[in-house]
Design a protein around this motif. Structure first.
Motif, short mmCIF file in Angstrom:
data_model
loop_
_atom_site.label_atom_id
_atom_site.label_comp_id
_atom_site.label_asym_id
_atom_site.label_seq_id
_atom_site.Cartn_x
_atom_site.Cartn_y
_atom_site.Cartn_z
N SER A 69 55.00 34.40 42.24
CA SER A 69 54.04 34.03 41.21
C SER A 69 52.64 33.96 41.82
O SER A 69 52.48 33.75 43.02
CB SER A 69 54.41 32.71 40.56
OG SER A 69 54.36 31.66 41.51
N PHE A 70 51.66 34.13 40.97
CA PHE A 70 50.26 34.10 41.40
C PHE A 70 49.45 33.31 40.39
O PHE A 70 49.65 33.42 39.18
CB PHE A 70 49.69 35.51 41.50
CG PHE A 70 48.21 35.53 41.77
CD1 PHE A 70 47.73 35.41 43.07
CD2 PHE A 70 47.30 35.65 40.74
CE1 PHE A 70 46.37 35.41 43.33
CE2 PHE A 70 45.92 35.66 40.99
CZ PHE A 70 45.46 35.53 42.29
N GLN A 71 48.51 32.51 40.89
CA GLN A 71 47.51 31.83 40.07
C GLN A 71 46.19 31.93 40.80
O GLN A 71 46.12 31.67 42.00
CB GLN A 71 47.86 30.36 39.86
CG GLN A 71 48.96 30.16 38.86
CD GLN A 71 49.09 28.71 38.48
OE1 GLN A 71 49.16 27.84 39.33
NE2 GLN A 71 49.13 28.44 37.19
N GLY A 72 45.15 32.35 40.07
CA GLY A 72 43.84 32.48 40.69
C GLY A 72 42.83 32.98 39.69
O GLY A 72 43.00 32.81 38.48
N THR A 73 41.78 33.61 40.21
CA THR A 73 40.73 34.16 39.35
C THR A 73 40.43 35.59 39.75
O THR A 73 40.51 35.96 40.92
CB THR A 73 39.42 33.34 39.46
OG1 THR A 73 39.01 33.30 40.82
CG2 THR A 73 39.60 31.94 38.93
N ALA A 74 40.09 36.38 38.74
CA ALA A 74 39.71 37.77 38.96
C ALA A 74 38.21 37.88 38.75
O ALA A 74 37.70 37.50 37.71
CB ALA A 74 40.45 38.68 37.97
N GLY A 75 37.53 38.37 39.76
CA GLY A 75 36.09 38.53 39.66
C GLY A 75 35.69 39.98 39.75
O GLY A 75 36.54 40.88 39.87
N SER A 76 34.41 40.20 39.73
CA SER A 76 33.91 41.58 39.81
C SER A 76 34.07 42.16 41.20
O SER A 76 34.05 43.37 41.37
CB SER A 76 32.44 41.62 39.40
OG SER A 76 31.68 40.80 40.27
N ASP A 77 34.28 41.30 42.22
CA ASP A 77 34.43 41.81 43.58
C ASP A 77 35.77 41.51 44.23
O ASP A 77 36.14 42.16 45.20
CB ASP A 77 33.30 41.29 44.46
CG ASP A 77 33.31 39.76 44.57
OD1 ASP A 77 33.92 39.11 43.71
OD2 ASP A 77 32.70 39.24 45.51
#
Length: 155
Positions: A109-117
């Motif tokens: 499983s994964f939890q995090g944030t997706a950004g432009s970079d």
């Protein structure tokens, strides 16, 4: 009296300035304020590469696909027989991303944030919890060779 003074007294110049400010704010705030969802498309985050010595793949590639009718994710990683497609939860406001996949080694499983970079977060699997940071690549390309060990000497 200068031309600028006459235009200002007549209200013409002030009206032009106000009209310019109004159009600038409408152009700046209007469409951007209405846009609450990420742009549809494909976002690829990866560090997947191939070892030149034996052709072994290491790393991961996570492809986030955003569409008006729903989102999905393709996970590729070393040790998997092939890409795994799964559902993904994406929060448009915070850009938080969460997903689960079933691998031969167990649930990941994964939890995090997706950004432009980059895609940044925590990956949980059979090996426990580990931080994950994958840089965003602008286009998928053939498997790159992993960078070799760099050694040097001080002269």
């Amino acid at each position: 009296m200068t031309l600028a003074d006459r235009l200002l007294r007549s209200g013409f110049l002030g009206g032009v300035v106000l009209l310019g400010l109004a159009s600038l704010s409408a152009a700046t705030l209007g469409p951007a304020a209405a846009q609450t969802r990420w742009v549809s498309g494909t976002y690829v985050y990866a560090d997947l590469c191939t070892m030149p010595e034996d052709g072994t793949q290491i790393g991961r590639r996570i492809t986030l696909k955003r569409w008006p009718k729903g989102d999905n994710l393709v996970y590729e990683g070393a040790g998997l027989p092939g890409p795994v497609e799964t559902a993904v939860i994406v929060d448009d406001t915070t850009k938080a991303v969460a997903f689960h996949i079933d691998t031969p080694a167990g649930l990941v499983s994964f939890q995090g944030t997706a950004g432009s970079d980059a895609l940044i977060g925590t990956l949980n699997g059979a090996d426990g919890e580990q931080p994950l940071r994958l840089k965003r690549v602008l286009r998928a390309r053939a498997q790159e060779a992993c960078p070799g060990e760099t050694t040097g000497s001080i002269h």
